[in-house]
Design an enzyme around this catalytic site. Structure first.
Site, PDB file in Angstrom:
ATOM      1  CG  ASP A 120      48.597 -29.453 -73.385  1.00 37.43           C
ATOM      2  OD1 ASP A 120      49.840 -29.438 -73.502  1.00 37.43           O
ATOM      3  OD2 ASP A 120      47.838 -29.624 -74.353  1.00 37.43           O
ATOM      4  CG  HIS A 131      69.552 -55.701 -71.253  1.00 34.69           C
ATOM      5  ND1 HIS A 131      70.374 -55.952 -70.175  1.00 34.69           N
ATOM      6  CD2 HIS A 131      68.594 -56.651 -71.237  1.00 34.69           C
ATOM      7  CE1 HIS A 131      69.922 -57.018 -69.526  1.00 34.69           C
ATOM      8  NE2 HIS A 131      68.851 -57.455 -70.145  1.00 34.69           N
ATOM      9  CD  GLU A 176      49.602 -32.060 -76.843  1.00 35.78           C
ATOM     10  OE1 GLU A 176      49.995 -31.383 -77.805  1.00 35.78           O
ATOM     11  OE2 GLU A 176      48.478 -32.596 -76.798  1.00 35.78           O
ATOM     12  CE  LYS A 183      69.797 -61.352 -61.995  1.00 34.60           C
ATOM     13  NZ  LYS A 183      69.824 -59.877 -62.189  1.00 34.60           N
TER      14      LYS A 183
END
Lengths: 299, 299
Positions: free
Chosen positions: A34, A126, A36, A191
């Site tokens: 399924d 980041h 999972e 930017k």
């Protein structure tokens, strides 16, 4: 301490274990019909130190669930868990840019913390400042392998011909640091990005002073659009463009886009499950092993 | 209270809002090019009651991440969150069956709880007792719409011809309850399943006493293998077989398998994002609305 890899680990776990002289174990995994995820550790680890290694790209959401499952198991057995995420997904949504947006990074970090995370280690995340805040009392170490890039670039190019380029203000600190290691100057491109439309505008004039070799640095290269724009501008002025990015996601035709824009060489770290032919992946594992020792994560 | 749908909601949210006379809002969503999920609530909700609606099938892991993101946003704005999960993924891994296995349900519940879940509502969850334990202090309501099935079956068949069949011991309580509502008897098939190989053995002899119409009940039909085996046995003895299952996942060729095994009718609830032609989906929304009122989740 044992090193344990999750399915997203791009081969960093076994090499770290080898360099550090630690036992290595891998989670068995499959998907049920399924969809999972099923995980199982072939050996019960109890009351130990565990260095759990995972990358979250590609298939970020599968790898998120694997993290939740693995932390549940390891903390239920009272292990002291250090989680090394070589590529951390959802790190760019580190604040509510527009009203009504989830802070995705906060939700991820809170979910992981609730399952018994001791120490989080990332490779060039980041948003390390936001991460530290969201983590609360857990320990956090962000390893930025600047030196690995500097060494590779120095071996190939003379510093007199080099300029490091930050493609946006967010990359300025990174550019300054690499330029210092290389002994060259750096230039920042301004930017502005619209979070919803993704539209980006650049101020490229500062690049007119660049000649020789430009090393464009960034933490994440996703679609490559920003860097390709800068590279086109530079290469049309006779500058040879090198890219140095920690995480080369290279979505869609990103590699071709960069190649067409005149990029002559791309350095990246092997932090994800994606390997792009033509990219030079630098060996970061000895550097990570050294940092983990320095930080006493392992003896 | 406002009703807010997540991307997995199979259309239950808007109908509930309508029946309950509540404002309805839907999360905006997209995937970034790299595969990360982006959500945004088009309207900030602060210090309110929120009924958040989600299903976790198919794409269980995407829907897990959506839940983490949405809870982060809604709880950061100090809302009182009731989460209605119409199909709860990872509910079958509710304990450590083999040493070294994560208790997946526990990891999911702990992650959701850590992000400010007030009340959890499920539709016929597989492991309500384990769920209640893992939830700690959060409130938990499991809605089992037996009456919805009983009403549909009674409308179509006479109780004298009915026998309810539990395909394993775990379904006995469910079978007993439906049989009582229908005013008929029930039979339990004993089953043993190996968690790793998936191999199942049955003791089908008790079915020899069944004639007329057999109503095979279960909470989840995944690949349909177990029920198809029972249906073949019954239909070869001239019994007409009806299936009544809350969650029809119908992985792969499950529907064809059931049809070939002689199943003449399948009743299910619209709890997932999958709609299979040939299945009769029963309208559970008025029943859920009534239960939510009775439990004072909404006025």
């Amino acid at each position: 301490v044992r090193v344990v890899s999750l399915p997203g680990d791009p081969g960093i776990g076994p090499r770290l274990a080898d360099l550090l002289g630690l036992e290595y174990i891998q989670f068995l995994h499959k998907k049920f019909p399924d969809g999972e995820i099923y995980l199982r550790l072939p050996k019960v680890i109890e009351n130990e130190g565990v260095l759990l290694v995972q990358s979250m790209y590609p298939n970020q959401n599968d790898h998120t669930v694997e993290l939740l499952l693995a932390l549940e198991l390891l903390s239920r057995y009272r292990n002291n868990i250090t989680l090394l995420i070589t590529y951390l997904a959802y790190a760019r949504q580190d604040k509510e840019f527009l009203a009504g947006e989830p802070v995705s990074l906060r939700s991820l970090v809170k979910a992981l913390s609730s399952l018994g995370l001791g120490t989080l280690v990332t490779i060039d995340a980041h948003s390390p400042l936001a991460l530290r805040e969201f983590l609360g009392t857990s320990r956090y170490i962000n390893i930025v392998p600047d030196e690995v890039f500097a060494e590779a670039i120095s071996r190939r190019y003379r510093r007199e011909e080099l300029t490091v380029i930050a493609p946006d203000q967010g990359a300025e600190k990174r550019a300054a640091s690499l330029a210092e290691l290389l002994g060259c100057r750096y230039v920042v491109v301004k930017k502005a990005r619209d979070r919803i439309t993704g539209n980006v505008t650049h101020v490229l004039d500062p690049l007119d002073s660049v000649s020789g070799i430009a090393v464009v640095v960034d933490d994440i290269v996703s679609t490559g659009g920003t860097i390709a724009g800068i590279a086109s501008y530079l290469s049309s002025r006779g500058v040879r463009v090198v890219v140095a990015a920690s995480h080369a996601l290279f979505v869609g035709d990103a590699y071709d886009k960069l190649a067409r824009s005149g990029v002559v060489e791309i350095y990246a770290l092997p932090t994800t499950g994606v390997t792009v032919s033509g990219v030079t992946y630098l060996d970061m594992v000895p550097y990570i092993a050294r940092k983990l020792r320095e930080e006493k994560v392992v003896e």
